[in-house]
Design an enzyme around this catalytic site. Structure first.
Site, mmCIF file in Angstrom:
data_model
loop_
_atom_site.group_PDB
_atom_site.id
_atom_site.type_symbol
_atom_site.label_atom_id
_atom_site.label_comp_id
_atom_site.label_asym_id
_atom_site.label_seq_id
_atom_site.Cartn_x
_atom_site.Cartn_y
_atom_site.Cartn_z
ATOM 1 C CG ASP A 1 6.411 -11.741 2.728
ATOM 2 O OD1 ASP A 1 5.554 -11.814 1.824
ATOM 3 O OD2 ASP A 1 7.588 -12.130 2.576
ATOM 4 C CB SER B 1 -0.928 0.025 1.222
ATOM 5 O OG SER B 1 -1.845 -1.032 1.150
ATOM 6 C CB ALA B 2 3.771 2.448 1.900
ATOM 7 N N PRO B 3 3.139 4.496 -0.543
ATOM 8 C CG PRO B 3 3.543 6.590 -1.523
ATOM 9 C CD PRO B 3 3.707 5.116 -1.767
ATOM 10 N N GLY B 4 0.450 5.239 -0.268
ATOM 11 C CA GLY B 4 -0.987 5.398 -0.065
ATOM 12 C C GLY B 4 -1.762 5.996 -1.216
ATOM 13 C CB SER B 5 -0.901 7.188 -4.629
ATOM 14 O OG SER B 5 -0.264 6.011 -5.087
ATOM 15 C CB CYS C 1 6.053 1.076 -12.133
ATOM 16 S SG CYS C 1 7.096 0.780 -10.696
#
Length: 476
Positions: free
Chosen positions: A175, A125-129, A246
């Protein structure tokens, strides 16, 4: 200027579809990314945000695959991350391509399909976008489990979730390979934005591929295959899984999806994304996956696959033993009534009726109802939002509750007052009036936090960790 090594260029030449050219790939990779943002509709409508920011010099170019996303240009140069509107969570600075996975996840879902029992998992999830984009698409309904493996990034994830007013989230720190075991066939939808080689991010980081080595990527691929298997096991039959990276190579993208198909056979269905948005077909593979090269939409490189689970599959491991020592208990009816009265009388906030108020020591929390069946199956770092602390007499509201819960009663601040408030300063009042106690202060009709109205000034109650040294204002 991007730093390519020859091995990377050779691999791209092998991977690049026939209708695209290496010259364009290199040219676009050497261009800076267009600035893009996503409007946070948990706090403000797209129309209202455009009306708010256009007089401040913003120009908006819609991103085709995200109704809330825009490429923006600004005639007034300021650091967006230090703007009042960003700090109060009206928008998220997010690369356009990264808005694709949540859009694909909810491609066929209307808001009516999201209900109190809907469970969604964001595995990395991080950073949360993407997490906050999913919460927005869910309208804070149901449960969103946001997992992050890196301990240092969990804190950043929570800060962004709180800033954006997300209330339906539970954070985990594992994990992500454990989800198939611990929460077997639990989730209606899952996003796996997998760890990857990051080849698509070269426009953001020109040195990203300076030391690119294909052999190093093989270890990443093994992790990706284990994660997508875990995701599929955690998905309910009839549910949807979006796998994204990505990266640009086939081995981290299409091959990982075909690996899943080879393991679970007829239970796996690839869903075509050619109709996700106008001209999506330009980036589609033969399977219907989106393989976005930088030159197609003038964006980062990205890969998105949508997978439907047609049938239940065999559980790989026995269900783990229940975890004990959960520190929360349901609040008593008297306490719920007192808290509800405090929020209503003080802030004109109605606590949601479809959520569970829980107590831990002197703290009160608002849990999404859909998390209750999962308690004991997995350890959660944080669930829902912290509402208030108990005082000797009454309660003390928490900042995150004010950001997430809506109130029609607020004291609107000017630009300069809002800047002062976010810098931790008290706000002087023009006239001395009767003290009003705790009040919500706002900017653009959205809360900034809580102050104590003393009659002649507003005493700042912003949490110390949120106080900023510098706030950027638009000088028009």
């Amino acid at each position: 200027m991007a730093h390519f090594n020859q091995n990377f260029l050779d691999s791209i030449e092998r991977e690049l579809p026939d209708h695209l050219s290496m010259e364009d790939f290199i040219a676009y990779s050497n261009q800076p990314l267009r600035l893009s943002i996503r409007v946070n509709t948990l706090k403000i409508s797209v129309t209202d945000f455009i009306e708010l920011m256009t007089p401040k010099g913003w120009q908006f170019d819609p991103i085709p695959w995200c109704a809330e996303g825009f490429w923006v240009s600004n005639s007034v140069e300021i650091q967006l991350g230090n703007s009042i509107e960003h700090l109060q969570g009206l928008f998220y600075i997010q690369e356009a391509s990264s808005m694709l996975p949540p859009t694909a996840l909810f491609e066929t879902a209307s808001q009516c399909d999201i209900h109190a029992d809907t469970r969604v998992l964001d595995m990395a999830s991080a950073p949360g976008s993407k997490t906050t984009q999913i919460a927005s698409l869910m309208e804070n309904k149901g449960l969103l489990v946001a997992n992050e493996y890196s301990a240092s990034r969990v804190k950043v994830l929570h800060a962004n979730i709180a800033r954006m007013g997300v209330s339906n989230c539970a954070l985990t720190h594992f994990d992500a390979r454990v989800f198939g075991e611990y929460l077997f066939e639990t989730f209606d939808a899952i996003l796996l934005d997998a760890p990857c080689s990051g080849e698509g991010t070269i426009r953001k980081d020109p040195d990203a591929l300076k030391n690119w080595d294909n052999n190093e990527n093989k270890g990443i691929v093994a992790t990706q295959k284990a994660l997508i298997e875990s995701a599929f096991l955690a998905l309910k039959p009839g549910g949807s899984l979006v796998y994204s990276t990505c990266a640009l190579s086939r081995q981290e993208n299409q091959d990982v999806c075909h690996h899943l198909k080879s393991v679970f056979n007829d239970a796996v269905e690839f869903m075509p994304l050619s109709g996700l948005f106008p001209h999506a077909d330009k980036a589609c593979t033969e399977e219907g996956f989106l393989h976005v090269w930088p030159q197609i939409y003038d964006s980062e490189g990205f890969f998105v696959a949508k997978i439907h689970k047609l049938a239940s599959v065999e559980r790989q491991q026995e269900e783990p033993r229940k975890q004990k020592n959960f520190p929360f208990t349901p609040a008593k009816a008297k306490q719920v009534a007192e808290l509800s009265e405090y929020f209503k009388a003080t802030f004109n906030i109605d606590l949601p009726s479809d959520a569970q108020i829980m107590q831990r020591d002197l703290e009160f929390w608002l849990f999404p109802n859909a998390v209750q069946p999962l308690i004991g199956k997995m350890r959660f770092q944080r669930i829902g939002i912290k509402l208030a602390d108990t005082l000797k007499k009454g309660y003390k509201v928490r900042h995150e509750a004010i950001l997430a819960l809506h109130s029609p009663t607020q004291i609107e601040l000017t630009d300069e007052q809002a800047k002062a408030f976010l810098m931790g300063r008290d706000i002087s009042l023009a006239e001395k009036v009767k003290p009003q106690g705790e009040v919500i202060v706002s900017y653009a009709n959205n809360p900034l936090g809580v102050a104590k109205h003393l009659g002649n000034k507003l005493k700042n109650n912003l949490p110390r960790e949120l106080v900023k040294d510098k706030i950027a204002l638009y000088e028009l």
